[in-house]
Design a protein around this motif. Sequence first.
Motif, PDB file in Angstrom:
ATOM      1  N   HIS A  84       0.870  -1.172   0.000  1.00  0.00           N
ATOM      2  CA  HIS A  84       0.000   0.000   0.000  1.00  0.00           C
ATOM      3  C   HIS A  84       0.910   1.226   0.000  1.00  0.00           C
ATOM      4  N   LEU A  85       0.731   2.103  -0.959  1.00  0.00           N
ATOM      5  CA  LEU A  85       1.502   3.339  -1.046  1.00  0.00           C
ATOM      6  C   LEU A  85       0.549   4.498  -0.810  1.00  0.00           C
ATOM      7  N   PHE A  86       0.790   5.235   0.257  1.00  0.00           N
ATOM      8  CA  PHE A  86      -0.060   6.361   0.630  1.00  0.00           C
ATOM      9  C   PHE A  86       0.751   7.642   0.531  1.00  0.00           C
ATOM     10  N   ASP A  87       0.372   8.509  -0.389  1.00  0.00           N
ATOM     11  CA  ASP A  87       1.055   9.780  -0.598  1.00  0.00           C
ATOM     12  C   ASP A  87       0.170  10.903  -0.066  1.00  0.00           C
ATOM     13  N   GLU A  88       0.469  11.376   1.144  1.00  0.00           N
ATOM     14  CA  GLU A  88      -0.308  12.433   1.795  1.00  0.00           C
ATOM     15  C   GLU A  88      -1.807  12.115   1.749  1.00  0.00           C
ATOM     16  N   PRO A  89      -2.220  10.926   2.197  1.00  0.00           N
ATOM     17  CA  PRO A  89      -3.609  10.501   2.015  1.00  0.00           C
ATOM     18  C   PRO A  89      -4.638  11.220   2.881  1.00  0.00           C
ATOM     19  N   LEU A  90      -4.187  11.948   3.889  1.00  0.00           N
ATOM     20  CA  LEU A  90      -5.122  12.586   4.813  1.00  0.00           C
ATOM     21  C   LEU A  90      -4.964  14.108   4.863  1.00  0.00           C
ATOM     22  N   THR A  91      -4.286  14.672   3.906  1.00  0.00           N
ATOM     23  CA  THR A  91      -3.972  16.102   3.889  1.00  0.00           C
ATOM     24  C   THR A  91      -5.185  16.993   4.091  1.00  0.00           C
ATOM     25  N   HIS A  92      -6.305  16.680   3.487  1.00  0.00           N
ATOM     26  CA  HIS A  92      -7.479  17.546   3.525  1.00  0.00           C
ATOM     27  C   HIS A  92      -8.402  17.299   4.725  1.00  0.00           C
ATOM     28  N   LEU A  93      -7.972  16.450   5.640  1.00  0.00           N
ATOM     29  CA  LEU A  93      -8.788  16.163   6.823  1.00  0.00           C
ATOM     30  C   LEU A  93      -8.328  17.013   8.001  1.00  0.00           C
ATOM     31  N   ASP A  94      -9.234  17.247   8.930  1.00  0.00           N
ATOM     32  CA  ASP A  94      -8.880  18.011  10.121  1.00  0.00           C
ATOM     33  C   ASP A  94      -7.944  17.183  11.005  1.00  0.00           C
ATOM     34  N   ARG A  95      -7.231  17.862  11.884  1.00  0.00           N
ATOM     35  CA  ARG A  95      -6.207  17.244  12.729  1.00  0.00           C
ATOM     36  C   ARG A  95      -6.765  16.070  13.549  1.00  0.00           C
ATOM     37  N   GLU A  96      -7.947  16.230  14.144  1.00  0.00           N
ATOM     38  CA  GLU A  96      -8.528  15.166  14.962  1.00  0.00           C
ATOM     39  C   GLU A  96      -8.857  13.933  14.128  1.00  0.00           C
ATOM     40  N   ARG A 100      -7.140  10.271  14.642  1.00  0.00           N
ATOM     41  CA  ARG A 100      -7.974   9.088  14.888  1.00  0.00           C
ATOM     42  C   ARG A 100      -7.697   8.000  13.836  1.00  0.00           C
ATOM     43  N   ILE A 101      -7.612   8.378  12.583  1.00  0.00           N
ATOM     44  CA  ILE A 101      -7.386   7.398  11.518  1.00  0.00           C
ATOM     45  C   ILE A 101      -5.985   6.806  11.594  1.00  0.00           C
ATOM     46  N   THR A 102      -4.962   7.630  11.830  1.00  0.00           N
ATOM     47  CA  THR A 102      -3.606   7.086  11.903  1.00  0.00           C
ATOM     48  C   THR A 102      -3.435   6.201  13.140  1.00  0.00           C
ATOM     49  N   HIS A 103      -4.097   6.544  14.241  1.00  0.00           N
ATOM     50  CA  HIS A 103      -4.056   5.689  15.431  1.00  0.00           C
ATOM     51  C   HIS A 103      -4.674   4.318  15.109  1.00  0.00           C
TER      52      HIS A 103
END
Length: 176
Positions: A84-96, A100-103
């Motif tokens: 799985h290659l993820f290139d800045e996959p969560l950039t447009h999401l808020d910090r919380e 939560r997703i990375t945890h």
Amino acid sequence: LRLPTHQRPIVLSAQKPDLLGHLSVQENLRFGFNRRKGNADYFDTVCEATGAINLIGRRTSQLSGGEIQRVAFARALATPATWHLFDEPLTHLDRESRRRITHWLKQSQRSDPRSIVYVTHDIAEAMDLADDVVILGDSGIEQVGGRHTLMHWLSNQDTGVNLLACSFISDEVSEG
């Protein structure tokens, strides 16, 4: 050897995701999953953990930029692959949401290990998520290591350093 997309051993989720506009959110989420015969329980867990479950009944044209990115990331996670290659996959999401997703991703990696390369400009996100981090600078690789090595290295850097952290999430636990 040229393989059809659904048979390739790698899945990508990019900073500027591309959903299939003629499909609903649910159809987009199931696109790779159905072609590779994934685990239904894991699919449901991914949709819940990423928040994509809340978007299931919508058309892709009704989604915001962050929602599109959330669906694309969930689709990539739910698709069985060797890499799985993820290139800045969560950039447009808020910090919380990102936290939560990375945890969740880190926890799921412990119970269901897979090879993931996660590229981010957010050093904290990289260090929270990965076992090993490669920091790239203008001249190439600046540093490689786990959390403690990188914290020491970062504490000795100028505040103006512009870095890209590449996180390698594996099934092995390193010094972090």
